[in-house]
Scaffold this motif. Sequence first.
Motif, PDB file in Angstrom:
ATOM      1  N   MET A  88       0.816  -1.035  -0.120  1.00 38.95           N
ATOM      2  CA  MET A  88       0.009  -0.110   0.072  1.00 38.95           C
ATOM      3  C   MET A  88       1.066   1.216   0.216  1.00 38.95           C
ATOM      4  SD  MET A  88      -2.669  -1.422  -0.323  1.00 38.95           S
ATOM      5  CE  MET A  88      -3.687  -0.305  -0.391  1.00 38.95           C
ATOM      6  N   LEU A  89       1.214   1.667  -1.152  1.00 45.09           N
ATOM      7  CA  LEU A  89       2.194   2.814  -1.428  1.00 45.09           C
ATOM      8  C   LEU A  89       1.488   4.064  -0.838  1.00 45.09           C
ATOM      9  CD1 LEU A  89       4.853   3.600  -2.490  1.00 45.09           C
ATOM     10  CD2 LEU A  89       3.578   4.130  -4.810  1.00 45.09           C
ATOM     11  N   HIS A  90       2.383   4.788  -0.188  1.00 44.71           N
ATOM     12  CA  HIS A  90       2.223   6.220   0.425  1.00 44.71           C
ATOM     13  C   HIS A  90       3.420   7.297   0.302  1.00 44.71           C
ATOM     14  CE1 HIS A  90       1.486   9.414   3.537  1.00 44.71           C
ATOM     15  NE2 HIS A  90       0.255   8.788   3.634  1.00 44.71           N
ATOM     16  N   PRO A  91       3.092   8.272  -0.112  1.00 43.71           N
ATOM     17  CA  PRO A  91       4.218   9.167  -0.532  1.00 43.71           C
ATOM     18  C   PRO A  91       5.060   9.505   0.587  1.00 43.71           C
ATOM     19  CG  PRO A  91       2.137  10.177  -0.777  1.00 43.71           C
ATOM     20  CD  PRO A  91       1.686   8.738  -0.556  1.00 43.71           C
ATOM     21  N   GLN A  92       4.774   9.259   1.817  1.00 48.92           N
ATOM     22  CA  GLN A  92       5.668   9.610   2.777  1.00 48.92           C
ATOM     23  C   GLN A  92       6.396   8.400   3.415  1.00 48.92           C
ATOM     24  OE1 GLN A  92       3.304  11.049   5.930  1.00 48.92           O
ATOM     25  NE2 GLN A  92       2.810  13.160   5.110  1.00 48.92           N
ATOM     26  N   PHE A  93       6.304   7.150   2.736  1.00 49.11           N
ATOM     27  CA  PHE A  93       6.911   6.118   3.102  1.00 49.11           C
ATOM     28  C   PHE A  93       7.180   5.396   1.963  1.00 49.11           C
ATOM     29  CE2 PHE A  93       3.276   7.070   6.321  1.00 49.11           C
ATOM     30  CZ  PHE A  93       4.057   7.446   7.217  1.00 49.11           C
ATOM     31  N   HIS A  97      -9.710  11.630  -7.359  1.00 53.77           N
ATOM     32  CA  HIS A  97      -8.552  11.602  -8.109  1.00 53.77           C
ATOM     33  C   HIS A  97      -7.495  11.250  -6.868  1.00 53.77           C
ATOM     34  CE1 HIS A  97      -9.276  12.820 -11.774  1.00 53.77           C
ATOM     35  NE2 HIS A  97     -10.077  13.616 -11.336  1.00 53.77           N
ATOM     36  N   PHE A  98      -6.222  10.578  -7.331  1.00 57.43           N
ATOM     37  CA  PHE A  98      -5.330  10.426  -6.156  1.00 57.43           C
ATOM     38  C   PHE A  98      -4.720  11.803  -5.878  1.00 57.43           C
ATOM     39  CE2 PHE A  98      -5.498   6.127  -8.232  1.00 57.43           C
ATOM     40  CZ  PHE A  98      -5.268   5.323  -7.030  1.00 57.43           C
ATOM     41  N   ALA A  99      -4.144  11.878  -4.627  1.00 55.51           N
ATOM     42  CA  ALA A  99      -3.492  13.179  -4.251  1.00 55.51           C
ATOM     43  C   ALA A  99      -2.315  13.394  -5.261  1.00 55.51           C
ATOM     44  CB  ALA A  99      -2.744  12.797  -2.880  1.00 55.51           C
ATOM     45  N   SER A 100      -1.942  14.751  -5.421  1.00 54.27           N
ATOM     46  CA  SER A 100      -1.057  15.072  -6.214  1.00 54.27           C
ATOM     47  C   SER A 100       0.574  14.692  -5.742  1.00 54.27           C
ATOM     48  CB  SER A 100      -1.130  16.578  -6.619  1.00 54.27           C
ATOM     49  OG  SER A 100      -1.012  17.232  -5.256  1.00 54.27           O
ATOM     50  N   THR A 101       0.717  14.427  -4.719  1.00 53.85           N
ATOM     51  CA  THR A 101       1.889  14.206  -3.802  1.00 53.85           C
ATOM     52  C   THR A 101       2.566  12.877  -4.549  1.00 53.85           C
ATOM     53  OG1 THR A 101       0.744  13.134  -2.153  1.00 53.85           O
ATOM     54  CG2 THR A 101       1.552  15.199  -1.769  1.00 53.85           C
ATOM     55  N   TYR A 102       1.805  12.038  -5.279  1.00 54.11           N
ATOM     56  CA  TYR A 102       2.315  10.902  -6.116  1.00 54.11           C
ATOM     57  C   TYR A 102       3.282  11.403  -7.070  1.00 54.11           C
ATOM     58  CZ  TYR A 102      -0.211   7.672  -3.033  1.00 54.11           C
ATOM     59  OH  TYR A 102      -0.609   6.983  -2.195  1.00 54.11           O
ATOM     60  N   ASN A 103       4.506  10.972  -7.447  1.00 49.22           N
ATOM     61  CA  ASN A 103       5.502  11.545  -8.600  1.00 49.22           C
ATOM     62  C   ASN A 103       5.495  10.490  -9.375  1.00 49.22           C
ATOM     63  OD1 ASN A 103       7.256   9.614  -7.552  1.00 49.22           O
ATOM     64  ND2 ASN A 103       8.148  11.325  -6.293  1.00 49.22           N
ATOM     65  N   GLN A 104       6.038  10.752 -10.579  1.00 45.20           N
ATOM     66  CA  GLN A 104       6.183   9.687 -11.693  1.00 45.20           C
ATOM     67  C   GLN A 104       7.054   8.532 -11.053  1.00 45.20           C
ATOM     68  OE1 GLN A 104       4.921  10.033 -14.783  1.00 45.20           O
ATOM     69  NE2 GLN A 104       5.613   8.043 -14.871  1.00 45.20           N
ATOM     70  N   GLU A 105       8.062   8.466 -10.292  1.00 42.13           N
ATOM     71  CA  GLU A 105       8.686   7.699  -9.716  1.00 42.13           C
ATOM     72  C   GLU A 105       7.845   6.557  -9.011  1.00 42.13           C
ATOM     73  OE1 GLU A 105      12.137   6.595  -6.378  1.00 42.13           O
ATOM     74  OE2 GLU A 105      11.561   8.475  -6.731  1.00 42.13           O
ATOM     75  N   ASP A 106       6.457   6.992  -8.242  1.00 40.74           N
ATOM     76  CA  ASP A 106       5.721   6.270  -7.933  1.00 40.74           C
ATOM     77  C   ASP A 106       4.889   5.550  -8.707  1.00 40.74           C
ATOM     78  OD1 ASP A 106       6.347   7.190  -5.234  1.00 40.74           O
ATOM     79  OD2 ASP A 106       5.108   9.079  -5.384  1.00 40.74           O
TER      80      ASP A 106
END
Length: 357
Positions: free
Chosen positions: A163-168, A202-211
Amino acid sequence: MPVLRREAMMKELTIIRSGSMHEAPKERICVCHITSRCNLGCSYCISHSILNTVQWSREVFFRNLDWIKSDGRTTSLMFFGGEPFIHPDLLDAVAKCKAEMSCRLSAMSNIVVPLNYLQRLYDIDPDFLTMVSVHFEKINIPKFLEKAAFLASRNKPTKFKLMLHPQFRAEAHTVYDELLKLTPSSNINCSMIRFPEDKYDHFASTYNQEDWDFMNRINADEPRKDCFVEFCDADGKTYIVNDKYESILEKGLLHFGDMLCTVDAYKCIIDTTGNARMHVCRRQPKTFGEPLYTDTPVPCRRKNCYCGGHVEMPKFRAPMVDFEHAGTPSPASLSLSLDSIHVENQDGKYTYFLKEE
């Protein structure tokens, strides 16, 4: 997602509907929501309002298992929470199922339980399938990997969902690399956490292309899941895009609010209240009673709610169409490639434009 400015004279489009085709059921699944208790309490959990509020008593638990046995149609029985492995009667319930039924048993768990609990569970049912939902906010990686190694070695290999989270991000990458040493990549998949402020949209904008690249790489071995998105322009002309679910999601075309709730033809749900619910929607009044299997999914009568339970697509914006054709794109729609659609995002408001016909 970067904001790209559209060219002048681009034709603006409106999403009519988006979805995937319903497939014929291959088995009959009964999902038992045995508790709303959880031993994690993640800060981003979208179910905070119902956590730790209700749990099946032993009497209710065994009464429902007796009904499933007498009904005789269940081929797969899944225990759900909250966290099902902290229910005090689960091991006895598994033993009862093994002694009295022939259906396959499984659970969705965070495996934040002692290793000897898992050992006792698999002593009762060596073929039990644990589907692990891996959350990283409070994870103890060495302890998790110890239990993951035990589960990966079983007769029926465990499925791990990261469960991917941009803070972790770092924790997710570390655990993924270690899991690859324990189990084939086909037993690992990945999802992005949806946030309360934009849940079911929508997903939060904090996800980047690497995610996105990380998720797509992990899910490369997953069976391809195709979706469609249908548009119309101001003149009433309709267009259709068919592509992979992940590609449509990444493009910004698939909104969780556009999904249609259904009673799955192959699934019956027994709620945390201990009663069966004939509809998966949490907001519309539920009809409780004996669990039923139906041969045709039942569409949500509300049509415009945002569902916190199980969801299936499609759900419609406008115009509303006959549900008889709910899962089928309009045959007259012009087929487009995903690259033909230009997406603009201004403060969370998405608009769509046709690059070329």
